[in-house]
Write an enzyme that holds these catalytic residues in place. Structure first.
Site: not given
Ligand code: UT7
Length: 318
Positions: A119, A244, A274
């Site tokens: 990215c 980005h 993204n």
């Molecule tokens: O471009 C390359 C560089 N990449 C990035 O910059 C990505 C950086 N990271 C992020 O943007 C975020 O960490 C994500 C968008 C990937 C995830 O967001 P988050 O707020 O960190 O969520 P999380 O991984 O902590 O997940 C929270 C909860 C989990 O459930 P539990 O364990 O709390 O029950 C996940 O299983 O949300 C759940 N979850 C979802 N729920 C509904 C994960 N994905 C989804 C989804 N829909 N699509």
């Protein structure tokens, strides 16, 4: 004997962007995955994204964006002598994208290479283009960021399928009497290489979302500020901040930390998702098209992603 060099400065002459036609909304994804519009909008900031069909390759996307940038620059294909394509999602690694994109655009026998800095790739490519013009290695350079992430995403994995999308953005870089592209601030954090991976040919893209999120919201604003310092620019004077488009929460967290109070902040992720190396030129081309940013104003670019890699520079908006 003194060796000769190129132009005193390099500048972006024009941008161009392209998105495939098919719109995929959050509700479309929620119909086949355990997710919902509220989660996606509040956690990532995406409302909809575009996905290329089987007949449209990452090369096709690059040709569209590159052709638009070239047309907007007022140059013709024969004026371009270097083509750089930033991509990390080629369907096949050989041959590279740049030579094929150049050929399709009628650019005859240019230097042609790909950059894989994920990215951050567009900012790396732009830095290489600027340096080539100033060194005398090239006169006019086409830099493209193009990604077909949909072919590397597992559409059954809700943690990645809701984030990544397809698109392309491009810039034409040419010589100028004064610098229109500031020195790049770039680097990498290979100790975190495992945070975003495609492990092999039969694998999909995987990421440790929280690791990348923490890193992006704590380690990158100093890089953006260093790019401003190297360019001799006060962040308060920026007309635009174009990071980005990884996650709207990351975009807003970094924007708050750099103090670019007058800058229009790119929030293209809302409608584009993204798109990795494409996101910065795609976002900026659309901001220019909509008349949101002034020609001649200063824009701070900040790319970051797998590697982990990052790169930032200040440019004059064409
Ligand atoms: O471009 C390359 C560089 N990449 C990035 O910059 C990505 C950086 N990271 C992020 O943007 C975020 O960490 C994500 C968008 C990937 C995830 O967001 P988050 O707020 O960190 O969520 P999380 O991984 O902590 O997940 C929270 C909860 C989990 O459930 P539990 O364990 O709390 O029950 C996940 O299983 O949300 C759940 N979850 C979802 N729920 C509904 C994960 N994905 C989804 C989804 N829909 N699509």
């Amino acid at each position: 004997m003194r060796l000769s060099h190129g132009a005193p400065g390099a500048k972006v002459l024009a941008f161009g962007g392209y998105q495939p036609a098919e719109v995929v909304t959050n509700d479309d994804l929620a119909a086949r995955l355990d997710t919902n519009d509220e989660w996606i909008q509040s956690r990532v900031g995406i409302k909809e994204r575009r996905i290329a069909g089987p007949q449209e390759s990452e090369i096709d996307l690059a040709v569209q964006a590159g052709g638009k940038a070239l047309a907007a620059s007022g140059l013709s294909a024969e004026d371009i002598d270097l083509v750089i394509v930033a991509t990390c999602t080629l369907e096949a690694q050989i041959p590279n994208a740049a030579a094929r994109v150049a050929h399709r655009l009628g650019i005859d026998a240019p230097g042609a290479f790909d950059v894989n800095a994920a990215c951050a790739g567009f900012c790396y490519g732009l830095a290489a283009a600027s340096d080539a013009v100033r060194a005398g290695s090239a006169t006019n350079v086409l830099v493209v960021g193009s990604e077909k992430l949909s072919q590397w995403v597992d559409w059954n994995d809700r943690t990645t399928a809701v984030i990544f999308a397809d698109g392309a953005g491009a810039a034409v870089v040419g010589p100028s009497d004064t610098p229109g592209i500031g020195p790049v601030a770039w680097g990498s954090a290979g100790d975190k290489a495992e945070a975003i991976t495609v492990r092999g040919r039969a694998s999909f893209l995987e990421q440790e979302g929280q690791t990348v999120f923490r890193w992006a919201t704590t380690a990158l604003h100093p890089v953006a500020l260093l790019a401003c310092e190297r360019a001799g620019v006060d962040p308060a004077d920026l007309a635009a901040f174009v990071p980005h488009q990884a996650n709207l929460r990351i975009v807003e967290a970094i924007a708050r930390k750099i103090g670019a109070d007058k800058a229009v902040v790119a929030r293209d992720i809302t409608l584009a998702g993204n798109t990795s190396a494409a996101s910065i030129p795609l976002a900026l081309s659309r901001m220019i098209e909509r008349g949101e940013v002034p020609s001649g104003g200063l824009a701070l670019l900040l790319g970051f992603g797998a590697g982990l890699t990052y790169a930032s520079q200040v440019i004059e908006i064409p």
